[in-house]
Design a protein around this motif. Sequence first.
Motif, PDB file in Angstrom:
ATOM      1  N   ALA A 266       9.963   4.272   3.379  1.00 41.21           N
ATOM      2  CA  ALA A 266      10.869   5.312   2.895  1.00 41.21           C
ATOM      3  C   ALA A 266      11.300   6.249   4.016  1.00 41.21           C
ATOM      4  N   VAL A 267      10.364   6.589   4.895  1.00 41.77           N
ATOM      5  CA  VAL A 267      10.704   7.465   6.021  1.00 41.77           C
ATOM      6  C   VAL A 267      11.689   6.770   6.949  1.00 41.77           C
ATOM      7  N   ARG A 268      11.464   5.498   7.249  1.00 40.54           N
ATOM      8  CA  ARG A 268      12.389   4.739   8.106  1.00 40.54           C
ATOM      9  C   ARG A 268      13.747   4.593   7.435  1.00 40.54           C
ATOM     10  N   GLY A 269      13.775   4.535   6.112  1.00 40.11           N
ATOM     11  CA  GLY A 269      15.028   4.399   5.379  1.00 40.11           C
ATOM     12  C   GLY A 269      15.773   5.708   5.204  1.00 40.11           C
ATOM     13  N   GLY A 270      15.192   6.807   5.655  1.00 45.52           N
ATOM     14  CA  GLY A 270      15.877   8.088   5.601  1.00 45.52           C
ATOM     15  C   GLY A 270      15.795   8.797   4.262  1.00 45.52           C
ATOM     16  N   ILE A 271      14.808   8.475   3.453  1.00 46.08           N
ATOM     17  CA  ILE A 271      14.662   9.138   2.157  1.00 46.08           C
ATOM     18  C   ILE A 271      14.026  10.505   2.381  1.00 46.08           C
ATOM     19  N   GLU A 272      14.748  11.548   2.000  1.00 47.62           N
ATOM     20  CA  GLU A 272      14.270  12.911   2.213  1.00 47.62           C
ATOM     21  C   GLU A 272      13.042  13.188   1.357  1.00 47.62           C
ATOM     22  N   GLY A 273      12.054  13.835   1.958  1.00 47.11           N
ATOM     23  CA  GLY A 273      10.846  14.221   1.247  1.00 47.11           C
ATOM     24  C   GLY A 273       9.860  13.088   1.040  1.00 47.11           C
ATOM     25  N   ALA A 274      10.066  11.964   1.704  1.00 49.01           N
ATOM     26  CA  ALA A 274       9.191  10.799   1.499  1.00 49.01           C
ATOM     27  C   ALA A 274       7.754  11.082   1.918  1.00 49.01           C
ATOM     28  N   ILE A 275       7.561  11.963   2.864  1.00 47.74           N
ATOM     29  CA  ILE A 275       6.203  12.259   3.348  1.00 47.74           C
ATOM     30  C   ILE A 275       5.370  12.909   2.251  1.00 47.74           C
ATOM     31  N   ASP A 276       6.003  13.686   1.386  1.00 46.71           N
ATOM     32  CA  ASP A 276       5.270  14.419   0.345  1.00 46.71           C
ATOM     33  C   ASP A 276       5.244  13.704  -1.004  1.00 46.71           C
ATOM     34  N   MET A 277       5.866  12.542  -1.118  1.00 40.91           N
ATOM     35  CA  MET A 277       5.929  11.839  -2.407  1.00 40.91           C
ATOM     36  C   MET A 277       4.633  11.095  -2.712  1.00 40.91           C
ATOM     37  N   ASP A 278       4.326  10.972  -4.015  1.00 37.76           N
ATOM     38  CA  ASP A 278       3.196  10.134  -4.403  1.00 37.76           C
ATOM     39  C   ASP A 278       3.685   8.695  -4.588  1.00 37.76           C
TER      40      ASP A 278
ATOM     41  N   ASP B  97       0.839  -1.195   0.000  1.00 41.21           N
ATOM     42  CA  ASP B  97       0.000   0.000   0.000  1.00 41.21           C
ATOM     43  C   ASP B  97       0.876   1.248   0.000  1.00 41.21           C
ATOM     44  N   THR B  98       0.321   2.345  -0.446  1.00 42.19           N
ATOM     45  CA  THR B  98       1.076   3.598  -0.503  1.00 42.19           C
ATOM     46  C   THR B  98       1.566   4.006   0.880  1.00 42.19           C
TER      47      THR B  98
END
Length: 68
Positions: free
Chosen positions: A17-29, A9-10
């Motif tokens: 992605a957030v746990r993996g430290g990817i910047e801006g993951a909260i705003d990604m589609d 699921d999205t």
Amino acid sequence: MARPIPELDTEDLRQMAVRGGIEGAIDMDREELLDSLIARPGEGAWQEDPKPAAVNPNTYRYQAPDEQ
């Protein structure tokens, strides 16, 4: 067994992605999340070492300490 990443699921992708430290993951589609989480051959800075190591670890051999 875990499900493949494209089947998640999205919101699960976003949390991963957030746990993996990817910047801006909260705003990604969803598509951006999939692109950031799935490694593709030839993509990503992690696949190349831009600067070779100054010391080759293969040139040194381990020597056991002298017996006393």
